[in-house]
Design a protein around this motif. Structure first.
Motif, PDB file in Angstrom:
ATOM      1  N   ALA A 162       0.812  -1.218   0.000  1.00 53.04           N
ATOM      2  CA  ALA A 162       0.000   0.000   0.000  1.00 53.04           C
ATOM      3  C   ALA A 162       0.845   1.267   0.000  1.00 53.04           C
ATOM      4  N   ASN A 163       2.059   1.192   0.544  1.00 49.30           N
ATOM      5  CA  ASN A 163       2.887   2.384   0.682  1.00 49.30           C
ATOM      6  C   ASN A 163       4.104   2.389  -0.232  1.00 49.30           C
ATOM      7  N   SER A 164       4.115   1.465  -1.192  1.00 46.78           N
ATOM      8  CA  SER A 164       5.241   1.387  -2.115  1.00 46.78           C
ATOM      9  C   SER A 164       4.816   1.889  -3.484  1.00 46.78           C
ATOM     10  N   SER A 165       5.718   2.639  -4.125  1.00 48.53           N
ATOM     11  CA  SER A 165       5.446   3.133  -5.474  1.00 48.53           C
ATOM     12  C   SER A 165       5.881   2.140  -6.541  1.00 48.53           C
ATOM     13  N   LYS A 166       6.609   1.085  -6.127  1.00 48.26           N
ATOM     14  CA  LYS A 166       7.085   0.092  -7.071  1.00 48.26           C
ATOM     15  C   LYS A 166       6.008  -0.948  -7.339  1.00 48.26           C
ATOM     16  N   LYS A 167       5.794  -1.264  -8.598  1.00 51.87           N
ATOM     17  CA  LYS A 167       4.797  -2.265  -8.956  1.00 51.87           C
ATOM     18  C   LYS A 167       5.354  -3.687  -8.885  1.00 51.87           C
ATOM     19  N   LYS A 168       6.685  -3.810  -9.040  1.00 49.67           N
ATOM     20  CA  LYS A 168       7.299  -5.132  -9.029  1.00 49.67           C
ATOM     21  C   LYS A 168       7.557  -5.573  -7.601  1.00 49.67           C
ATOM     22  N   GLU A 169       7.271  -6.843  -7.311  1.00 48.02           N
ATOM     23  CA  GLU A 169       7.453  -7.346  -5.958  1.00 48.02           C
ATOM     24  C   GLU A 169       8.927  -7.436  -5.589  1.00 48.02           C
ATOM     25  N   LEU A 195      -2.037  -2.960   9.096  1.00 51.02           N
ATOM     26  CA  LEU A 195      -3.291  -3.059   8.354  1.00 51.02           C
ATOM     27  C   LEU A 195      -4.049  -1.744   8.362  1.00 51.02           C
ATOM     28  N   TYR A 196      -4.057  -1.072   9.508  1.00 47.02           N
ATOM     29  CA  TYR A 196      -4.726   0.233   9.588  1.00 47.02           C
ATOM     30  C   TYR A 196      -4.078   1.223   8.630  1.00 47.02           C
ATOM     31  N   SER A 197      -2.751   1.236   8.585  1.00 48.41           N
ATOM     32  CA  SER A 197      -2.046   2.132   7.684  1.00 48.41           C
ATOM     33  C   SER A 197      -2.310   1.777   6.231  1.00 48.41           C
ATOM     34  N   ALA A 198      -2.375   0.467   5.934  1.00 45.91           N
ATOM     35  CA  ALA A 198      -2.650   0.039   4.562  1.00 45.91           C
ATOM     36  C   ALA A 198      -4.044   0.466   4.118  1.00 45.91           C
ATOM     37  N   CYS A 199      -5.013   0.354   5.022  1.00 46.14           N
ATOM     38  CA  CYS A 199      -6.379   0.786   4.693  1.00 46.14           C
ATOM     39  C   CYS A 199      -6.449   2.308   4.566  1.00 46.14           C
ATOM     40  N   TYR A 200      -5.719   3.007   5.424  1.00 40.29           N
ATOM     41  CA  TYR A 200      -5.731   4.467   5.418  1.00 40.29           C
ATOM     42  C   TYR A 200      -5.020   5.034   4.206  1.00 40.29           C
ATOM     43  N   ALA A 201      -4.116   4.219   3.612  1.00 42.77           N
ATOM     44  CA  ALA A 201      -3.382   4.676   2.438  1.00 42.77           C
ATOM     45  C   ALA A 201      -4.320   5.039   1.296  1.00 42.77           C
ATOM     46  N   GLY A 202      -5.511   4.426   1.293  1.00 43.92           N
ATOM     47  CA  GLY A 202      -6.556   4.915   0.404  1.00 43.92           C
ATOM     48  C   GLY A 202      -6.783   4.085  -0.831  1.00 43.92           C
ATOM     49  N   THR A 203      -5.939   4.197  -1.813  1.00 49.27           N
ATOM     50  CA  THR A 203      -6.205   3.623  -3.125  1.00 49.27           C
ATOM     51  C   THR A 203      -6.241   2.110  -3.064  1.00 49.27           C
ATOM     52  N   ASP A 204      -7.290   1.551  -3.621  1.00 50.32           N
ATOM     53  CA  ASP A 204      -7.416   0.100  -3.677  1.00 50.32           C
ATOM     54  C   ASP A 204      -6.682  -0.411  -4.895  1.00 50.32           C
ATOM     55  N   LYS A 205      -5.484  -0.993  -4.672  1.00 49.91           N
ATOM     56  CA  LYS A 205      -4.677  -1.484  -5.784  1.00 49.91           C
ATOM     57  C   LYS A 205      -5.058  -2.924  -6.100  1.00 49.91           C
ATOM     58  N   PRO A 206      -5.602  -3.193  -7.285  1.00 53.51           N
ATOM     59  CA  PRO A 206      -5.968  -4.575  -7.602  1.00 53.51           C
ATOM     60  C   PRO A 206      -4.748  -5.445  -7.743  1.00 53.51           C
TER      61      PRO A 206
END
Length: 321
Positions: free
Chosen positions: A112-119, A192-203
């Motif tokens: 949720a907080n990473s700008s990189k798309k690659k794992e 988890l709270y931070s991931a939810c608060y990050a906002g954008t739902d990344k599929p």
């Protein structure tokens, strides 16, 4: 005084551990195979943490035949060496399972907080090593003299010797509960709270529903329904579903392993005198029952997961990518 388990008590309360063991082993092995076989279930991340969790859950319940068979005799049948090995394996598998849930929550925070798309392959490697080493450290300490393993209150299984809460037991338990249970669970909840608060739902994988919606406005409603169903089946887990799963898994950890933590803490504070047979039986049954709930959570959350399971079992059609 500590109540002694009778033949009827142990047979009635621990015999179900065999059936929960069979269900837990088969369902979690199937879960591990499903994640291994279907690479598109987790597009954008890797399945190793889910596989680790499933295999750890298998290890939690796989020794169930030992206490189940002992329960019919009302005593542990396999000697001191097997008692130590059984307790070590149970401690190791349990802490690895808890650690796997923790690092899954950290993974959601990282995504949720990473700008990189690659794992990040290194993240998965260090996460698996952390879970395994954490489990091994706490499981081996009682064998080296920091606390000890012994036959449990029921008389037919072995675990940490909470019946005799001496100084070694107290120091081990307090340290383990703080650094391997309470603090990690709090950190996981914050992630988890931070991931939810990050906002954008990344599929987890690109969805084709949005790109086809404009061109299908004139299609019949039943055709749209079939298209949406096909898209959901092919999509696998999205980020929102993975965060929901992590929340559910934290609940499973609390319900499954919380009774053990409560029992050990209670005996540390007030001793084991007057402890009922039921109080000594609930913790191992709770963790074994919860193990079978993880595959159910995956199946309820994802249509693709259900389809892959049916395909592996030979009950569904093979997906064409």
């Amino acid at each position: 005084m500590l109540q002694v388990a009778s033949y009827d008590d142990t047979r009635q309360t621990l015999s179900p551990s065999f059936s929960t063991g069979v269900l837990g082993v088969s369902s979690n092995l199937l879960t591990a195979v499903t994640f291994y076989k279907d690479a598109r279930l987790l597009q954008g991340s890797r399945p190793w943490l889910h596989i680790l969790l499933a295999l750890a859950n298998v290890a939690v319940v796989s020794p169930s035949p030992l206490p189940a068979s002992s329960s019919f005799s009302g005593r542990w049948l396999y000697g001191n060496f097997m008692c130590q090995l059984y307790a070590f394996e149970g401690m190791f598998a349990g802490i690895v399972a808890i650690s796997a849930v923790i690092v899954l929550c950290v993974e959601r925070y990282s995504v949720a907080n990473s700008s990189k798309k690659k794992e990040n392959s290194w993240f998965y490697l260090w996460s698996v090593l952390f879970a395994l080493s954490n489990g091994f450290f706490w499981a081996v300490m009682p064998l080296l003299g920091w606390s000890r393993y012994d036959i449990e209150h029921t008389g037919v299984s072995c675990a940490l010797d909470w019946k005799n809460p001496d100084e070694s037991y107290v120091s081990f338990l307090v340290t383990m509960e703080i650094f391997s249970f309470f603090l990690p669970l709090m950190a996981a909840a914050l992630c988890l709270y931070s991931a939810c608060y990050a906002g954008t739902d990344k599929p987890a994988i690109p969805s084709t529903a949005a790109s086809t919606s404009s061109s299908s406005k004139s299609a019949a409603s039943d055709g749209q329904g079939r298209a949406e169903e096909t898209s959901q089946v092919s999509a696998g887990f999205n980020e929102s579903q993975l965060r929901t799963l992590c929340c559910i898994f934290l609940l499973f950890v609390s319900v499954g392993w919380g009774p053990f933590a409560f029992l050990c803490t209670k005996t540390m504070v007030s001793g084991s005198s007057g402890l009922s047979m039921l109080a000594g039986t609930i913790p191992p049954l709770a963790c074994k029952l919860m193990v079978s709930a993880y595959p159910a959570a995956y199946a309820v959350t994802s249509a693709r997961f259900r389809q892959t399971v049916l395909t592996i079992l030979g009950l569904g059609e093979k997906k064409e990518e």
